[in-house]
Structures are given as C-alpha cells and as structure tokens.
Design an enzyme around this catalytic site. Structure first.
Site, PDB file in Angstrom:
ATOM      1  N   SER A  29      34.584  39.945  38.596  1.00  0.00           N
ATOM      2  CA  SER A  29      34.896  41.252  39.095  1.00  0.00           C
ATOM      3  C   SER A  29      35.186  41.336  40.730  1.00  0.00           C
ATOM      4  CB  SER A  29      33.728  42.352  38.998  1.00  0.00           C
ATOM      5  OG  SER A  29      33.502  42.420  37.485  1.00  0.00           O
ATOM      6  N   ASP A  67      40.074  43.464  34.764  1.00  0.00           N
ATOM      7  CA  ASP A  67      39.734  42.569  35.931  1.00  0.00           C
ATOM      8  C   ASP A  67      39.543  41.335  35.491  1.00  0.00           C
ATOM      9  OD1 ASP A  67      37.375  43.103  34.867  1.00  0.00           O
ATOM     10  OD2 ASP A  67      36.472  43.147  36.461  1.00  0.00           O
ATOM     11  N   HIS A  68      39.186  40.983  34.278  1.00  0.00           N
ATOM     12  CA  HIS A  68      38.965  39.463  33.561  1.00  0.00           C
ATOM     13  C   HIS A  68      38.712  39.811  32.208  1.00  0.00           C
ATOM     14  CE1 HIS A  68      34.797  40.284  33.919  1.00  0.00           C
ATOM     15  NE2 HIS A  68      35.160  40.868  34.942  1.00  0.00           N
ATOM     16  N   ASP A  99      36.895  46.754  32.501  1.00  0.00           N
ATOM     17  CA  ASP A  99      35.974  45.646  32.949  1.00  0.00           C
ATOM     18  C   ASP A  99      35.997  44.795  31.972  1.00  0.00           C
ATOM     19  OD1 ASP A  99      34.112  43.796  34.632  1.00  0.00           O
ATOM     20  OD2 ASP A  99      34.507  45.514  35.850  1.00  0.00           O
ATOM     21  N   ASP A 119      26.626  33.983  33.445  1.00  0.00           N
ATOM     22  CA  ASP A 119      27.820  33.209  33.654  1.00  0.00           C
ATOM     23  C   ASP A 119      27.933  31.873  32.975  1.00  0.00           C
ATOM     24  OD1 ASP A 119      28.601  35.543  35.317  1.00  0.00           O
ATOM     25  OD2 ASP A 119      27.647  34.522  36.936  1.00  0.00           O
ATOM     26  N   ASP A 162      32.604  44.500  29.640  1.00  0.00           N
ATOM     27  CA  ASP A 162      31.983  43.632  30.225  1.00  0.00           C
ATOM     28  C   ASP A 162      30.551  43.526  30.273  1.00  0.00           C
ATOM     29  OD1 ASP A 162      32.350  41.367  32.431  1.00  0.00           O
ATOM     30  OD2 ASP A 162      30.818  42.905  33.498  1.00  0.00           O
ATOM     31  N   HIS A 194      28.250  40.831  28.277  1.00  0.00           N
ATOM     32  CA  HIS A 194      27.200  39.984  29.000  1.00  0.00           C
ATOM     33  C   HIS A 194      25.970  39.922  28.040  1.00  0.00           C
ATOM     34  CE1 HIS A 194      29.296  38.693  32.534  1.00  0.00           C
ATOM     35  NE2 HIS A 194      29.544  39.938  32.768  1.00  0.00           N
ATOM     36  N   ARG A 215      28.924  35.203  46.523  1.00  0.00           N
ATOM     37  CA  ARG A 215      29.765  36.403  45.916  1.00  0.00           C
ATOM     38  C   ARG A 215      28.740  37.803  46.503  1.00  0.00           C
ATOM     39  NH1 ARG A 215      31.371  38.784  40.148  1.00  0.00           N
ATOM     40  NH2 ARG A 215      30.395  40.826  40.254  1.00  0.00           N
ATOM     41  N   LYS A 270      29.155  49.330  38.295  1.00  0.00           N
ATOM     42  CA  LYS A 270      30.556  49.134  38.583  1.00  0.00           C
ATOM     43  C   LYS A 270      31.340  49.963  39.595  1.00  0.00           C
ATOM     44  CE  LYS A 270      31.019  45.850  35.434  1.00  0.00           C
ATOM     45  NZ  LYS A 270      31.049  44.454  35.757  1.00  0.00           N
ATOM     46  N   HIS A 288      32.389  35.483  31.087  1.00  0.00           N
ATOM     47  CA  HIS A 288      33.563  35.950  31.239  1.00  0.00           C
ATOM     48  C   HIS A 288      34.349  34.550  30.534  1.00  0.00           C
ATOM     49  CE1 HIS A 288      32.811  38.363  35.030  1.00  0.00           C
ATOM     50  NE2 HIS A 288      32.068  39.021  33.887  1.00  0.00           N
TER      51      HIS A 288
HETATM   52  O1  LIG Z   1      27.247  39.777  38.167  1.00  0.00           O
HETATM   53  C1  LIG Z   1      27.583  39.900  37.003  1.00  0.00           C
HETATM   54  O2  LIG Z   1      27.136  40.857  36.238  1.00  0.00           O
HETATM   55  C2  LIG Z   1      28.155  38.632  36.358  1.00  0.00           C
HETATM   56  O3  LIG Z   1      27.921  37.463  36.896  1.00  0.00           O
HETATM   57  C3  LIG Z   1      29.747  38.742  36.576  1.00  0.00           C
HETATM   58  O4  LIG Z   1      30.259  39.991  36.010  1.00  0.00           O
HETATM   59  P1  LIG Z   1      31.026  40.781  36.893  1.00  0.00           P
HETATM   60  O5  LIG Z   1      32.222  39.739  37.752  1.00  0.00           O
HETATM   61  O6  LIG Z   1      32.094  41.414  35.884  1.00  0.00           O
HETATM   62  O7  LIG Z   1      30.542  41.813  37.704  1.00  0.00           O
HETATM   63 MN   LIG Z   2      34.342  42.591  35.669  1.00  0.00          MN
HETATM   64 MN   LIG Z   3      31.209  40.759  33.958  1.00  0.00          MN
END
Ligand SMILES: O=C(O)[C@H](O)COP(=O)(O)O
Ligand SMILES: [Mn+2]
Ligand SMILES: [Mn+2]
Length: 560
Positions: free
Chosen positions: A81, A471-472, A28, A171, A430, A434, A286, A361, A501
């Site tokens: 993600s 994934d990114h 991740d 973000d 990830d 963050h 989301r 995750k 990201h």
């Molecule tokens: O929800 C989060 O933690 C971030 O906004 C995005 O991170 P993720 O897409 O890797 O979960």
């Molecule tokens: Mn992710």
């Molecule tokens: Mn993330």
C-alpha cells in the site's frame, strides 16, 4: 528544474475539458490472476468490475504494481500500500525505503549519518534497543537489514543490545515466525561470542502488539509499550523460540496476533526494559505502522495511554516516518523525498478534492497519496473523511467492512457537486485477504464490487468520469504456488494459505459519461505501472501533467 522557473500552474490539456467530476477508486489488494478456486475475486460475484473489463482494451488494462515499477529493490518484491499509493499519487517512481536502507547499509553510510551518531552517544553507558517486524516480507522491514544493523551497531560500539520482535505471518506465511526467531537467535549468539551482551527482550504479533496504524486502536501500541519499555507482559519466557512455539500452540493462534511476551532471566526479571540513557531504533522502514509508536517514544506530551514511565532515551527511526510532523526527529536513513505530488498540483490548479476511506486505510488515500505527508494542502479546497473502522476484530469476522459507508460518502460527495475529484480506498480485498480466510475474502470482494457500483452510478448521474484501479494484488491469489503456478503443498501434503500480497498486476478502468469519446488507453506504454496513473488522472481533469511525471496512459484519438 531550477526553482526560479518552477510553477504550480499546469498547462491546459489540448483536447480534454475541465470541470468533470472524476471519481478515483482504489481497490486495495485487488490484482489480476488466473481464475481458479483460490482467486477470490474470480469466485466472488463481481458484476461491476467484470463489466469494466469488458470495455477492454480501450478502457481497461493492467498496470504493474510490484518491484521496480513502484521503487522496490527487485522484481521479487511484492507490491504494498505504501509504495502503491505513493506511486499513484506522486506520478513518479521513487527509490523506496527498502531500497534506500539497502544502499545505506551496503555503503556503510548509515553509520556516518546524524541519526546513528546521535544514538551512538548512548552506547557507552546504555543499551541499544531495536524494535520492529521480524520477517523477510520486505513490506515494513527485512530480516537481512536487521542482521546488518546488528552487526554494524556492534562494530560501531554497541555493547548491550536488546531486540524487541514483532512476529509477522501477514507479509509472509503464517508459522514462519519460528524460523525467523531461530535465525535471529543464532545471530545474537554469534554476537555474544564476540563479547556483546545481545538478546531478544520481548515480542508479540504485529497486529496485536505495536503495529497499529492511523490511530485505530492505541491499545495495540500500549501492549507493546508495556512489554518493550516496562518489561511487563502476560507471558514470560526464558527464550523467544520457546515463546513463539508455545504461544502458537493455542487454538487459533497465528503469527499476526501472538500475545505480548517478555524474556526473563533465571530470577524472573525482564531482560530488557527500556530505561533512561538507552538508545532505541525502530527498524521498520515503512511509515504507517510506526507513526504511533514513534509518537509514544518521542513526544513529551502524550495522552493516548498511560506510559507509566517515559524514559529519557535517544530515539531514531530507520526512516523519518512523517514528513509533515517531522516524526521522528532523528532517523538513520533519509526517506524518499516525494514532492510535487498530483494532489498538491491539482489543488493549486483549482481542483477541489474529497478523499475518504475507513480508518485502516484512511492514510492510504491521504498520507501515502500525498507523499507520506499528513494533513490537507489547502483545507478550503479539500475534505478528507475517515469512517471509523471496527477495532479489536480480525476482518474475516466483518468482511464487508465499511465499504458501503465509504461508497455512500463518495456518492454524496459526487452528487453534492462540491468536488472535482472524489477519491476513495476500498479496503476489503486486502484486509480480509490478509486473514487467509477464503470464504470471507469472497464476501469481501463482493462487497467492494457493490461499493464500486454505487460510486459509478453517482458518476453516471453527474456526467462524470471514473478511474477504477488497485494498489497491489492480494485477494486474487490465496495460496502459495510453485513455479508452474500449481498450489505448493507443505510436508504434510496441505496447501499453504497465502495471507500476503502478490506480484500480480492490477486492473485500471476508465469511463463514465464525462469521458470524451476519443479517450482510450495508449498501446505504446505496455509496461505502464501505478506511477502512470497520476498523469492520467490529471489529463482527465483537463490538465497536462508535469513533464517529469511518468507518461499518461491515455490518448485522445478524435479531435472535437
Ligand atoms: O501493513 C499491512 O497490513 C501489510 O503488511 C501490508 O498491507 P498494505 O500494504 O495493503 O497496507
Ligand atoms: Mn494495499
Ligand atoms: Mn495489505
């Protein structure tokens, strides 16, 4: 495809055998970027990932993981993600929530749908509450969509509006919350000039208030409930701008973790608790971080925390967040209809699947992978294992997270030979990325690399195949840059740490003793993205992918 000629049966791949154990590893937040001191993947010791790259170009390449390649509105949209794992699992590119909401707002169709009509019935007597993430990050929500929804709701009869904000800093840059609140305040002032009673009612940082996911920590949702519904919070302010500025003065304060606050009137009374007869919209598109609050707002039977009051409201999500649970039952915009995912096909074709990650995750390799659908397709063929995440900490404190435990579970699943596909998400790059803590992110990347090694060693032992991808991007770039790629300094001349990201592509590597000798990456799919991975994995299991899937990334050069 007409329903009568539909079949779950996949054609045999003409050249590739079945029965190999395939490990699918998603790192991740692991992108590819120029090597410099802000590229934590470069700085960290990552011998396993480095060795995979040396198999290039036959068995290592980059794939696109942002923008339109994953169904986002523009090429300026970083990957995330949800869209990343949706694409990986579904093998096709769907217009994602961000885009669908844009379209519904632009055409005005959002106001004609069942969901809006439902909440509108409360507008005469009740208040419309809007709860969600306040930023232009475009991962969970977008400020411009909130602005349009405010305007449109008032034009469609909402007379009293309360906004419950969640500050971002994850973000988007930390500290940007103040500007977003100021913008929102000025929009609300414009509405007030038009006779609408519109105010911010409560707030808090997204990681501390409301936006938990996968039931990691219900206290997060409870803090939000107390502020939003009960009008109770440890901090009370007369204005949200003042709230955010003041709370940010605390040492170590940041937008992601601001404590909950409520806005009060001159007599100290909360201006916007949620009460019987009100309408509530959670305006994030989301899913993952809205499912828990949606349950609290919608379920009559609920035992996750004491709600104290359960007001009789009309509640709608911006989207429906869980297609299997049909949660929430009312929503303003229909979610992408992600169906016939690779996981479902493979189960129908006898591929036994093991999926694992730690809590934060876990839903990525299950729920998102399967098209925002919770649960297995066939419990006799699948096992999903969740390793409890640490809760109540920021992950720079424990940057190794549960990478080792995830790898050991995957190793055991591989060596146990009960599964054909062993799929994991390694969260470190990830989750620690963050936090913006560069030193900790370096430790995180090393830990993820060590986990990959454990899984690859197990694949070696059983003669299997591995697919390692991401994934990114996130950990590969920890600083905001200008157009020439140099760190962009703020007014005081300091670098600005990037907690978000990135727009970077991600690596994909294939290999293992079970990989047929002639298998290599094609060079006629130069723009390949995450959605091309599903067909690739199906091939490695010995099947052709369905014809409407994005093309496979591999070809087989030699006949056996
Ligand atoms: O929800 C989060 O933690 C971030 O906004 C995005 O991170 P993720 O897409 O890797 O979960
Ligand atoms: Mn992710
Ligand atoms: Mn993330």
């Amino acid at each position: 495809m007409g329903s009568s000629d539909f079949s779950w049966k996949l054609a045999d791949h003409p050249k590739l055998p079945k029965g190999k154990t395939v490990a699918v590893v998603v790192l991740d937040g692991w992108g590819e970027a120029n090597p410099d001191e802000y590229n934590c993947i470069h700085v960290a010791q990552t011998p396993t990932m480095d060795s995979l790259k040396q198999g290039a170009p036959e068995r290592w390449r980059l794939v696109r993981a942002h923008g339109t390649a994953v169904g986002l509105p523009t090429e300026d949209d970083m990957g995330n993600s949800e869209v990343g794992h949706n694409a990986l699992g579904a093998g096709r590119i769907y217009a994602q929530g961000a885009k669908l909401v844009d379209l519904a707002l632009a055409s005005g169709k959002i106001y004609e749908g069942e969901g809006f009509k439902y909440i509108k019935e409360s507008f005469d007597q009740g208040t419309l509450h809007l709860i969600g993430l306040l930023s232009d990050g475009g991962v969970h929500s977008r400020l411009d969509q909130l602005q349009l929804l405010l305007k449109g709701s008032s034009e469609n009869g909402a007379k009293r509006i309360r906004v419950h904000i969640l500050t971002d800093g994850r973000d988007v840059l930390d500290g940007s919350s103040v500007g977003f609140v100021e913008t929102l305040e000025s929009d609300l002032a414009t509405l007030r000039e038009k006779g609408i009673d519109a105010q911010i009612a409560s707030g808090g940082g997204r990681m501390y208030v409301t936006m938990d996911r996968y039931e990691n920590d219900w206290d997060v949702v409870k803090r939000g409930w107390d502020a939003q519904v009960l009008g109770e919070a440890p901090y009370k302010f007369r204005s949200a701008v003042e709230a955010v500025k003041k709370l940010r003065e605390e040492p170590k304060a940041n937008d992601q973790y601001l404590p909950p606050f409520v806005i009060v009137d001159e007599s100290g009374k909360a201006v916007g608790p949620i009460v019987d007869g009100d309408a509530v919209v959670t305006f994030n598109f989301r899913a993952d971080r809205m499912v828990m609050i949606a349950k609290a707002l919608e379920y009559e039977d609920f035992d996750k925390f004491d709600r104290v009051r359960f007001p009789k409201i009309r509640y709608a999500g911006m989207l429906q967040y869980d297609g299997e649970l049909k949660l929430p039952s009312k929503y303003l915009v229909s979610p992408p209809e992600i169906e016939r995912t690779s996981g479902e096909y493979l189960v129908h074709n006898g591929v036994r699947t093991f999926a694992c990650s730690e809590t934060v995750k876990f839903g990525h390799v299950t729920f998102f992978w399967n098209g925002n659908r919770s649960g297995c397709f066939d419990a006799t063929m699948e096992e999903y294992v969740e390793i409890p995440s640490d809760s109540g900490i920021t992950f720079n404190v424990q940057p190794k997270m549960k990478a080792l435990e995830i790898a050991e579970k995957a190793r055991d699943a591989i060596l146990g030979r009960k599964f054909d596909q062993v799929r994991v998400n390694l969260p470190n790059g990830d989750m620690v990325g963050h936090t913006g803590d560069i030193e900790a992110t370096v430790v995180a990347c090393k830990a993820a690399d060590e986990a990959v090694k454990i899984i690859l060693d197990a694949i070696q032992q059983v003669g299997g195949i591995y697919v390692v991808t991401a994934d990114h991007g996130n950990a590969e770039d920890m600083v905001k840059r200008n157009k020439t790629g140099q760190p962009q300094l703020d007014k005081a001349g300091n670098i600005q740490i990037l907690t978000s990201h990135t727009l970077q592509p991600v690596p994909i590597a294939i290999g293992g003793p079970g990989l047929a000798p002639g298998v290599r990456f094609r060079n006629d799919v130069p723009d390949g993205g995450l959605a091309n991975v599903a067909a690739t994995v199906m091939n490695l299991h010995g099947f052709e992918a369905p014809s409407d899937y994005e093309p496979t990334l591999v070809e087989v050069l030699l006949d056996d």
